[in-house]
Design a protein around this motif. Sequence first.
Motif, PDB file in Angstrom:
ATOM      1  N   ILE A  87       1.109  -1.070  -0.056  1.00 39.70           N
ATOM      2  CA  ILE A  87       0.401  -0.190   0.047  1.00 39.70           C
ATOM      3  C   ILE A  87       0.743   1.170   0.014  1.00 39.70           C
ATOM      4  N   ALA A  88       1.089   1.380  -1.422  1.00 41.70           N
ATOM      5  CA  ALA A  88       2.941   2.478  -1.114  1.00 41.70           C
ATOM      6  C   ALA A  88       1.775   3.828  -0.325  1.00 41.70           C
ATOM      7  N   PRO A  89       2.785   4.548   0.148  1.00 39.24           N
ATOM      8  CA  PRO A  89       4.134   3.555   0.688  1.00 39.24           C
ATOM      9  C   PRO A  89       4.636   2.696   1.760  1.00 39.24           C
ATOM     10  N   PHE A  90       3.696   1.931   1.971  1.00 36.32           N
ATOM     11  CA  PHE A  90       3.950   1.298   2.881  1.00 36.32           C
ATOM     12  C   PHE A  90       3.966  -0.225   2.630  1.00 36.32           C
ATOM     13  N   PHE A  91       3.987  -0.712   3.426  1.00 39.61           N
ATOM     14  CA  PHE A  91       3.838  -2.868   2.637  1.00 39.61           C
ATOM     15  C   PHE A  91       3.277  -3.156   3.673  1.00 39.61           C
ATOM     16  N   SER A 105      -6.371  -7.400  12.695  1.00 37.77           N
ATOM     17  CA  SER A 105      -5.256  -6.193  13.370  1.00 37.77           C
ATOM     18  C   SER A 105      -4.663  -6.488  11.747  1.00 37.77           C
ATOM     19  N   TYR A 106      -4.382  -5.355  11.262  1.00 39.22           N
ATOM     20  CA  TYR A 106      -3.961  -4.824  10.398  1.00 39.22           C
ATOM     21  C   TYR A 106      -2.039  -4.048   9.904  1.00 39.22           C
ATOM     22  N   ILE A 107      -1.432  -4.844  10.385  1.00 44.62           N
ATOM     23  CA  ILE A 107       0.159  -3.415  10.761  1.00 44.62           C
ATOM     24  C   ILE A 107       0.919  -3.159   9.601  1.00 44.62           C
ATOM     25  N   LEU A 108       0.799  -1.627   9.183  1.00 46.11           N
ATOM     26  CA  LEU A 108       2.158  -1.184   7.910  1.00 46.11           C
ATOM     27  C   LEU A 108       3.352  -0.875   8.265  1.00 46.11           C
ATOM     28  N   THR A 109       3.972  -1.088   7.386  1.00 45.16           N
ATOM     29  CA  THR A 109       5.179  -0.398   7.743  1.00 45.16           C
ATOM     30  C   THR A 109       6.564  -0.104   6.997  1.00 45.16           C
ATOM     31  N   PRO A 110       7.097   1.489   6.906  1.00 45.37           N
ATOM     32  CA  PRO A 110       7.100   2.083   5.239  1.00 45.37           C
ATOM     33  C   PRO A 110       8.136   1.430   4.565  1.00 45.37           C
ATOM     34  N   ASN A 111       7.630   1.459   3.325  1.00 42.37           N
ATOM     35  CA  ASN A 111       8.665   0.937   2.040  1.00 42.37           C
ATOM     36  C   ASN A 111       9.840   2.294   2.125  1.00 42.37           C
ATOM     37  N   GLU A 112      11.233   1.653   3.398  1.00 40.84           N
ATOM     38  CA  GLU A 112      12.469   2.842   3.120  1.00 40.84           C
ATOM     39  C   GLU A 112      12.701   3.155   2.033  1.00 40.84           C
TER      40      GLU A 112
END
Length: 384
Positions: free
Chosen positions: A83-87, A95-102
Motif C-alpha cells: 500500500i505505497a508507501p507502505f507494506f 489487526s493490520y500492521i503497515l510499515t514504511p517502504n524505506e
Amino acid sequence: MRSTYGVTTKADVEQIAHAIRGYFSPNGFGYRRGHIPFPLHTQVSVQGRSIRIALSRPVTFLPHLLGLPYVSPPPQGGTEGRIAPFFLTRQEKDSYILTPNEAISQGRFPDSVEMRVIKDNDHALALFERGELDMTSTTGLGQVAAQELRDHPRLTSRALSIFGNLEFGAHSASLRSDAELRIGIARVLDCRRLADVAPDLLIGHPESLHAEKTPDQATKRKIRKALTKANRIIYADFPPNGGIVSAVVSTIRSEFGVSLHPEALSLPQYARRMASSNFALAYTLTVPEFEHPAAALMPWHSRGTAARGAEFSDARLDEILESAAAVRDGQGECWNAASRRLREVIPRIPLTQTISKFLIDPSWSHISFTGMGAIRVESYAKGQ
C-alpha cells in the motif's frame, strides 16, 4: 507524468507493467469497466524501475487510473501486500500492521501504523477516549451516536462522495426511458427534507432537481400511469435507508395519488435484484471509483457499466465524454458540460450525499482523506 508505486524489485516492475498492458488493451478491463470510453492501443516498456506508457489517444485523467488497484497488483511471492508507501507486514484476526517502504519513505513516515477492525462502535469510542486509538472509522457512527457526540471536541466532519439515488429498473421501462417523467418526479422530492431523516449524516444532493413549481397536471397524469406497475421501492435494509425510502414513498403517494410501498431486502437479495435489474424502483448508494469527474460520468457512456445495466445510451453525452477524456481542460469546461447533459438524461434521481463523522486525535490533524472516506496513506508523512 509520474506515479509512485513503491516497487523494490525488477519482478515488481514487470508485474505492474503486465497489469497496465492488460488494463489499457483494446478490450481490456479499463474499457470493459467503462473507465475509458474508447478502445486504446498501448505500448508499455520497462526501463529500470520506470515504466513508460504510450497511448494511441490521450486520456486526461490517466494519473487517476494508474492509482487504481487493477494496475498496481501486490508483489509476487510471500504474504506482504503493498500500500505505497507502505507494506502490509503483518495481518492478524482483527489487526493490520503497515510499515514504511524505506525505498521511498526516507524516514518521513511513522515506524508502523496499525489498523484495527472493531465491530462494536461503543467499544471503538471507549478505546479512543482511553487513548488507545488515534481515530475512529470515518463511516462508523450512526445517527444516534453522531447526535450524542455533536459537542465532542474531537469530532470531525467530512462530506463524502457517497450519494443516494432513486433508480429505475426493468419493471419501470416507461420511466427509465422518459427523462421528462423522471424530472417530474424529481421536482417534487425535496432532498433537504429527505436528509432530515439522518441530519448528522446526510445532506441533500448538491445537484437536486427539486423545484417549488411541481409538474403540470398533464405530466402528473403521465407519471401516475407510469407508476401504476412500479409499486415498490427496494432498498438494502440498513440505516438510514429505510427512513429515506419511507419519506420518498410518502411524497410520491401524496403528489401522484399512487399505491407505492417500500421493500426492505437483505444485502445479498438486494445485490441480486440490482444486478439483474429485477425491480421497478430502487434506492441505491453510488461511490465513484476514483477522484476525478470521469469516475462518476464515464460509467454512463453507452459502453460503460452503468449505461449497459440501465439499457441507456445518449449519443450527445457520448460525444461530450469522449471529447472530455481526450482534451486537456484545466478549468473543467468539458466535464461540466458532460455533467449538465447527464443531469438532463440520466435514468436516476439524485437524492442525498453522505456526511462522515468521526473522532480524531489533534496529533493527526494533518491526515487527509479520499472522497470515499479512506485515509490517504501518503498523508501519514510527518508534518504533511
